[in-house]
Enzyme design. Structure first.
Site, short mmCIF file in Angstrom:
data_model
loop_
_atom_site.label_atom_id
_atom_site.label_comp_id
_atom_site.label_asym_id
_atom_site.label_seq_id
_atom_site.Cartn_x
_atom_site.Cartn_y
_atom_site.Cartn_z
N CYS A 40 0.87 -1.19 0.00
CA CYS A 40 0.00 0.00 0.00
C CYS A 40 0.90 1.23 0.00
O CYS A 40 2.03 1.19 0.50
CB CYS A 40 -0.88 -0.01 1.25
N SER A 42 0.71 3.75 1.80
CA SER A 42 0.91 4.33 3.14
C SER A 42 2.29 3.97 3.71
O SER A 42 2.90 4.80 4.39
CB SER A 42 -0.19 3.87 4.09
N HIS A 45 4.80 6.28 2.28
CA HIS A 45 4.81 7.59 2.96
C HIS A 45 5.82 7.59 4.11
O HIS A 45 6.49 8.58 4.36
CB HIS A 45 3.43 7.91 3.55
N HIS A 61 1.12 -3.13 6.46
CA HIS A 61 -0.11 -3.07 7.25
C HIS A 61 -1.28 -3.72 6.52
O HIS A 61 -2.42 -3.58 6.93
CB HIS A 61 -0.44 -1.61 7.60
N CYS A 167 -6.74 -3.69 3.87
CA CYS A 167 -6.70 -2.22 3.74
C CYS A 167 -7.35 -1.77 2.45
O CYS A 167 -8.40 -1.15 2.46
CB CYS A 167 -5.26 -1.68 3.83
N1 LIG Z 1 -7.75 6.92 4.46
C1 LIG Z 1 -7.30 5.70 4.62
O1 LIG Z 1 -7.78 4.96 5.49
C2 LIG Z 1 -6.23 5.16 3.74
C3 LIG Z 1 -5.95 3.79 3.71
C4 LIG Z 1 -4.99 3.33 2.84
C5 LIG Z 1 -4.29 4.20 2.01
N2 LIG Z 1 -4.56 5.53 2.08
C6 LIG Z 1 -3.88 6.50 1.22
O2 LIG Z 1 -4.52 6.48 -0.06
C7 LIG Z 1 -3.60 6.97 -1.04
C8 LIG Z 1 -3.60 6.04 -2.24
O3 LIG Z 1 -2.93 4.83 -1.91
P1 LIG Z 1 -2.64 3.72 -3.03
O4 LIG Z 1 -1.96 2.58 -2.36
O5 LIG Z 1 -3.85 3.50 -3.82
O6 LIG Z 1 -1.56 4.53 -3.94
P2 LIG Z 1 -0.99 4.20 -5.40
O7 LIG Z 1 0.37 4.78 -5.44
O8 LIG Z 1 -1.17 2.75 -5.70
O9 LIG Z 1 -1.98 4.99 -6.40
C9 LIG Z 1 -2.05 6.38 -6.52
C10 LIG Z 1 -2.53 6.75 -7.93
O10 LIG Z 1 -2.82 8.15 -7.98
C11 LIG Z 1 -2.46 8.63 -9.27
N3 LIG Z 1 -2.34 10.10 -9.20
C12 LIG Z 1 -1.35 10.85 -8.66
N4 LIG Z 1 -1.64 12.17 -8.76
C13 LIG Z 1 -2.85 12.26 -9.37
C14 LIG Z 1 -3.69 13.34 -9.75
N5 LIG Z 1 -3.35 14.61 -9.49
N6 LIG Z 1 -4.86 13.07 -10.37
C15 LIG Z 1 -5.22 11.80 -10.62
N7 LIG Z 1 -4.47 10.72 -10.28
C16 LIG Z 1 -3.30 10.96 -9.67
C17 LIG Z 1 -1.18 7.87 -9.57
O11 LIG Z 1 -0.89 7.88 -10.97
C18 LIG Z 1 -1.53 6.48 -9.03
O12 LIG Z 1 -2.12 5.68 -10.05
C19 LIG Z 1 -2.27 7.11 -0.32
O13 LIG Z 1 -2.10 8.47 0.11
C20 LIG Z 1 -2.44 6.22 0.89
O14 LIG Z 1 -1.59 6.56 1.94
C21 LIG Z 1 -5.52 6.03 2.92
ZN LIG Z 2 -3.06 0.82 3.33
#
Ligand SMILES: NC(=O)c1ccc[n+]([C@@H]2O[C@H](COP(=O)([O-])OP(=O)(O)OC[C@H]3O[C@@H](n4cnc5c(N)ncnc54)[C@H](O)[C@@H]3O)[C@@H](O)[C@H]2O)c1
Ligand SMILES: [Zn+2]
Ligand SMILES: [Zn+2]
Length: 370
Positions: A40, A42, A45, A61, A167
């Site tokens: 993931c 996160s 980060h 996680h 997650c």
């Molecule tokens: N709120 C929660 O409970 C929770 C849980 C898990 C992950 N997250 C967060 O969610 C986010 C996404 O995680 P992930 O594992 O899917 O990431 P990831 O890296 O797999 O995917 C992110 C995607 O966003 C795209 N992107 C980047 N900038 C963009 C923009 N301006 N417009 C459109 N698309 C854009 C990228 O090309 C990529 O495909 C992270 O910040 C992660 O930490 C939050």
């Molecule tokens: Zn996650």
């Protein structure tokens, strides 16, 4: 006992796979043998420093495995049980757990310290205590975790797929279904198609959205989004706004969901611009907590009665929703197999994250060898 895991020693350093000393389970704890872990964003980060945990920390996680041993007083699981870990523990009796908001359980307070609820650590190496990301540290072959982090699942489910329900799947699906409250006929815009965003697409499709616009600069992500139920896909927020205008006779989208890797003020503004009067923006993606990523005109929110909300774990109740996602997998309503783009060994952890950063994966999965 000894185990092997991927550790972040300090800010900006790559993952290092090292031998770890692991304490056995104390009261209310279990020893788990992880079968699989998800990549993931996160955890990235933490490596990159967008979000700074206590170092050193064992990463991971999203995890699924088999219970090896249980400590005194454990009633939730027994040795041999198959488990998906929840990245937020749920104690069952705090204010939040007892009001159907397990994702906000008070025990989540130390997920970035990575210690057990009593403040102590189970991983040790080189004379130091190591935290476990979200108190589970799934990039280790074995871990000692709280029973509150465990969700028992059916033995016949493939853990290397079920792992994604720890997650990515409930967070994305719940962002659409629970947080955005997508209803039949809605127009929904989803910004960022990674492991979270693709599941927001699945959730919005399942909830009956008529138009699902996936936004991602990467063509491979847009193609995947359409395979998972997006009706349209575009490369930028500007294109999304034009398209949504055409689809809704200028009214705007009902909901927008922000699941980009690093949230910034531009994407939040684009999401707010995409929705109609009385519409809702859900922010699921994360960023440096000290950065002000929401910079909006309060008057415009008032005059157009727009809502902007955050969501943790997609407003899911992990004890219920992880199993629900797996039930929906069995009935074909939630895709899991197709989410796994590539698999990696523990030793390939840095490669897995490089592929995530290069946009190659919807989700990469680490398969542990024992
Ligand atoms: N709120 C929660 O409970 C929770 C849980 C898990 C992950 N997250 C967060 O969610 C986010 C996404 O995680 P992930 O594992 O899917 O990431 P990831 O890296 O797999 O995917 C992110 C995607 O966003 C795209 N992107 C980047 N900038 C963009 C923009 N301006 N417009 C459109 N698309 C854009 C990228 O090309 C990529 O495909 C992270 O910040 C992660 O930490 C939050
Ligand atoms: Zn996650
Ligand atoms: Zn609780």
């Amino acid at each position: 006992m000894k185990t092997k895991g991927a550790v972040l020693w300090e800010l900006g350093r790559d993952w290092e796979v090292v031998e770890l000393d692991l304490d056995g389970p104390k009261d209310g704890e279990v020893l788990i043998r992880y079968v699989a872990a998800g990549f993931c964003h996160s955890d990235e980060h933490l490596r990159h420093g967008d979000i700074v945990p206590r170092f050193p920390i064992v990463g991971g996680h999203e995890g699924a495995g088999i219970i090896e041993e249980v400590g005194a007083g454990v009633t939730k699981v027994k040795p041999g049980d198959h488990v998906v870990c929840s990245f937020i523990p749920s104690c069952g009796h705090c204010r939040w757990c007892s009001t159907g908001q397990q994702n906000l359980c008070d025990l989540g307070a130390t997920i970035l310290e990575g210690c057990m609820p009593d403040g102590s650590f189970r991983f040790h190496a080189e004379g130091q205590d190591l935290g476990a990301m979200c108190m589970i540290g799934t990039f280790s072959q074995y871990a000692t975790i709280s029973e509150y982090s465990c969700v028992k699942v059916d033995d016949d489910l493939p853990l290397e797929k079920a792992v994604l329900t720890g997650c990515g799947v409930p967070t994305g699906w719940g962002s659409a279904v629970y947080a955005a409250k997508v209803t039949p006929g809605d127009t929904v815009v989803i910004f960022g198609i990674g492991g979270i965003g693709i599941n927001a697409v699945q959730g919005a499709a399942h909830a009956g959205a008529a138009n699902i616009v996936a936004v991602d600069p990467l063509a491979n992500k847009r193609e995947k989004a359409e395979q998972f139920g997006a009706t349209h896909s575009v490369a930028s927020g500007e294109e999304a706004k034009t398209l949504v205008g055409e689809l809704t006779r200028g009214v705007g989208a009902d909901k927008a969901i922000v699941t980009v890797d690093i949230v910034n003020e531009q994407v939040v503004q684009e999401a707010v611009d995409a929705i109609r009067k009385g519409g809702r923006v859900v922010i699921t993606g994360l960023a440096d907590p000290t950065k002000l990523t929401v910079q909006l005109s309060g008057a415009m929110l008032t005059l157009f009665q727009k809502e902007v909300i955050g969501t943790l774990f997609g407003n899911s109740n992990p004890q219920y929703d992880i199993k629900k996602m797996l039930d929906l997998y069995r009935t074909g309503h939630v895709k899991l197999d197709e989410l796994v783009t590539n698999t990696y060994s523990l030793d390939q952890v840095n490669q897995g994250y490089q592929d995530l950063l290069d946009g190659k994966n919807l989700r990469g999965v680490m398969l542990h060898e024992h």
